[in-house]
Design a protein around this motif. Sequence first.
Motif: not given
Length: 220
Positions: A88, A90-91, A98, A112, A118, A154, A158
């Motif tokens: 994963p 994170m956006d 994510m 992150n 990540e 999260y 998703y």
Amino acid sequence: MPAETDSVQDSLSPDDLRSLRLRLRRARAALSDAQLDHHSAAICGHLLRWFERWQPRCVGAYRGLRGEVDLTPLTVALARRGTRIALPVMDDKRPGRMHFHAWAPDDALCHNGFGIAEPCFDAPRIWRRELQVVLMPLVAFDAAGNRMGMGAGYYDRYFARRRFGIRRPKLIGVAHSLQGVPVLPTQPWDVPLDGVVTEQGWHALPERARHNTPTQGNAD
């Protein structure tokens, strides 16, 4: 049984849930390095034996925080035999969201805002439809396959049912046995697990689990 579940859920206030989450996070973080290594090795062994019988093309995993089960040996072993590994990410542009991106053993990792390793931004993205199994960290799980995470939602966002329909991947919770609780309250947006594996083996879940995952009796 439903009445008992309802009464337990009704009795858990938001403060109770925060206390439960904090207590289990502290218990997990209090594991010694030796205990964590032992649990992680056992869990990786249970999962690797399962993957030897059922060989998915693409597996989602994670790089965890202190106290979470370390899946690195498993992901390295799977990658080296040709399984595509997704982790994963994170956006940064959409808080609370994510994505999954590809990872290989020789790839560098970035960190992150939570300090979690990540894949870096240029790693290829893995789309939802490509994932066949996802190994999920958690704070708590119950006998019905409900999962309590860190509280940010999260994974629930998703893996929302409407995004997958019948093609949702197998969702496998990865935890220490001390994280098991009798009952967790649920919300309409919660996504249940299809299986849970701890250092003790696979934990049996009710018939509602759609996928053929091992039970505690046939973990090996």
